[in-house]
Enzyme design. Structure first.
Site, PDB file in Angstrom:
ATOM      1  N   GLU A 101       4.283  -7.299   4.299  1.00  0.00           N
ATOM      2  CA  GLU A 101       2.939  -7.385   3.713  1.00  0.00           C
ATOM      3  C   GLU A 101       2.912  -6.603   2.408  1.00  0.00           C
ATOM      4  OE1 GLU A 101       0.342  -8.804   3.215  1.00  0.00           O
ATOM      5  OE2 GLU A 101      -1.277  -8.274   4.582  1.00  0.00           O
ATOM      6  N   ASP A 102       2.071  -7.030   1.493  1.00  0.00           N
ATOM      7  CA  ASP A 102       1.974  -6.315   0.214  1.00  0.00           C
ATOM      8  C   ASP A 102       1.251  -4.984   0.375  1.00  0.00           C
ATOM      9  OD1 ASP A 102      -0.452  -7.548   0.785  1.00  0.00           O
ATOM     10  OD2 ASP A 102      -0.721  -8.449  -1.185  1.00  0.00           O
ATOM     11  N   ASP A 105      -4.906  -2.128   3.839  1.00  0.00           N
ATOM     12  CA  ASP A 105      -6.095  -1.344   3.513  1.00  0.00           C
ATOM     13  C   ASP A 105      -6.771  -0.976   4.833  1.00  0.00           C
ATOM     14  OD1 ASP A 105      -8.334  -0.236   2.437  1.00  0.00           O
ATOM     15  OD2 ASP A 105      -9.041  -2.011   1.387  1.00  0.00           O
ATOM     16  N   PHE A 157      -8.326  -0.177  -6.357  1.00  0.00           N
ATOM     17  CA  PHE A 157      -7.888  -1.568  -6.365  1.00  0.00           C
ATOM     18  C   PHE A 157      -6.685  -1.707  -7.282  1.00  0.00           C
ATOM     19  CE2 PHE A 157      -7.829  -6.102  -6.939  1.00  0.00           C
ATOM     20  CZ  PHE A 157      -8.048  -6.523  -5.636  1.00  0.00           C
ATOM     21  N   ARG A 170      -0.364 -11.160 -10.566  1.00  0.00           N
ATOM     22  CA  ARG A 170       0.716 -11.100  -9.567  1.00  0.00           C
ATOM     23  C   ARG A 170       2.071 -10.912 -10.228  1.00  0.00           C
ATOM     24  NH1 ARG A 170      -1.410 -12.683  -4.564  1.00  0.00           N
ATOM     25  NH2 ARG A 170      -2.924 -14.379  -4.609  1.00  0.00           N
TER      26      ARG A 170
HETATM   27  P1  IMP Z   1      -6.926  -5.257   4.901  1.00  0.00           P
HETATM   28  O1  IMP Z   1      -7.161  -6.362   5.871  1.00  0.00           O
HETATM   29  O2  IMP Z   1      -8.191  -4.510   4.571  1.00  0.00           O
HETATM   30  O3  IMP Z   1      -5.830  -4.314   5.333  1.00  0.00           O
HETATM   31  O4  IMP Z   1      -6.503  -5.947   3.529  1.00  0.00           O
HETATM   32  C1  IMP Z   1      -5.245  -6.476   3.359  1.00  0.00           C
HETATM   33  C2  IMP Z   1      -5.199  -7.580   2.310  1.00  0.00           C
HETATM   34  O5  IMP Z   1      -6.223  -7.421   1.318  1.00  0.00           O
HETATM   35  C3  IMP Z   1      -3.885  -7.501   1.543  1.00  0.00           C
HETATM   36  O6  IMP Z   1      -2.936  -8.347   2.108  1.00  0.00           O
HETATM   37  C4  IMP Z   1      -4.279  -7.934   0.148  1.00  0.00           C
HETATM   38  O7  IMP Z   1      -4.149  -9.320   0.023  1.00  0.00           O
HETATM   39  C5  IMP Z   1      -5.732  -7.566   0.012  1.00  0.00           C
HETATM   40  N1  IMP Z   1      -5.919  -6.274  -0.696  1.00  0.00           N
HETATM   41  C6  IMP Z   1      -6.335  -5.097  -0.171  1.00  0.00           C
HETATM   42  N2  IMP Z   1      -6.395  -4.131  -1.100  1.00  0.00           N
HETATM   43  C7  IMP Z   1      -5.981  -4.707  -2.250  1.00  0.00           C
HETATM   44  C8  IMP Z   1      -5.790  -4.201  -3.592  1.00  0.00           C
HETATM   45  O8  IMP Z   1      -5.983  -3.018  -3.919  1.00  0.00           O
HETATM   46  N3  IMP Z   1      -5.318  -5.102  -4.504  1.00  0.00           N
HETATM   47  C9  IMP Z   1      -5.071  -6.413  -4.203  1.00  0.00           C
HETATM   48  N4  IMP Z   1      -5.231  -6.908  -2.971  1.00  0.00           N
HETATM   49  C10 IMP Z   1      -5.684  -6.072  -1.997  1.00  0.00           C
END
Ligand code: IMP
Length: 184
Positions: A101-102, A105, A157, A170
């Site tokens: 995963e990238d 959060d 962000f 990207r």
């Molecule tokens: P989570 O479900 O809150 O953990 O969010 C995960 C997904 O949200 C990641 O796979 C990203 O695609 C997107 N995301 C969360 N934070 C960022 C950020 O700072 N930049 C870009 N994408 C983000």
């Protein structure tokens, strides 16, 4: 040539060379842990596409790759709802799964995905995330365990190296924080 996206970036958090050397370390840990296991390495599209391309080349083990797409974000905030947009082609049963995963959060996206995968009877499921966001609010519970982490990043962000803002940035070769005016 100067990168035309550079003016939109407030600061660079992880330059290319820093990412590269961290990936070498992560790759070594993954190679040791997955030796002889022929893991199924899952890319969560689209954000992890660049990270997976690099990290698998640092894994000195036989492996398979597959791709999955989920969506939960629009702009800079989570919609709170996770949807599978593209499912896997490979069978998960009995396999050692490594989700790449990238960024994690809240962990909402991955906890949903891990639950989905566990219901398909894998041998194991682990997560490798390039970035883990440090939460400023200590009451915020992360919803998943991330075994392999590239960097713990500030709760801002970020874009670049696969991470987007509305599908842009990207292809930046580094990870940086976007100027507020770009999304306000
Ligand atoms: P989570 O479900 O809150 O953990 O969010 C995960 C997904 O949200 C990641 O796979 C990203 O695609 C997107 N995301 C969360 N934070 C960022 C950020 O700072 N930049 C870009 N994408 C983000």
């Amino acid at each position: 040539m100067k990168n035309e996206m550079e003016n939109d970036i407030k600061k660079v958090l992880y330059p290319e060379d820093v990412i590269k050397s961290r990936l070498e370390e992560l790759g070594e840990a993954l190679s040791n842990d997955y030796a002889g296991k022929n893991p199924l390495v899952l890319c969560v599209l689209k954000g992890a596409s660049i990270f997976i391309a690099d990290i698998v080349r640092h894994m000195a083990v036989s492996l398979q790759m597959d791709f999955m797409a989920v969506s939960s974000y629009e702009g800079t905030s989570s919609t709170g709802e996770v949807r599978i947009v593209k499912d896997l082609e490979a069978s998960v049963e009995g396999r050692d799964i490594l989700i790449v995963e990238d960024i994690v959060d809240t962990g909402l996206t991955l906890s949903y995905l891990v639950n989905q995968l566990k219901s398909r009877n894998p041998a194991s499921v682990n997560i490798c995330a390039l970035l883990l966001k440090k939460k400023n609010d200590p009451s915020t519970q992360r919803m998943v365990d991330v075994k392999y982490v590239g960097f713990e990043c500030p709760d801002e962000f970020v874009v670049g190296y696969g991470l987007d803002f509305n599908e842009k940035y990207r292809n930046l070769p580094y990870i940086g924080v976007l100027k507020e005016e770009m999304y306000s």
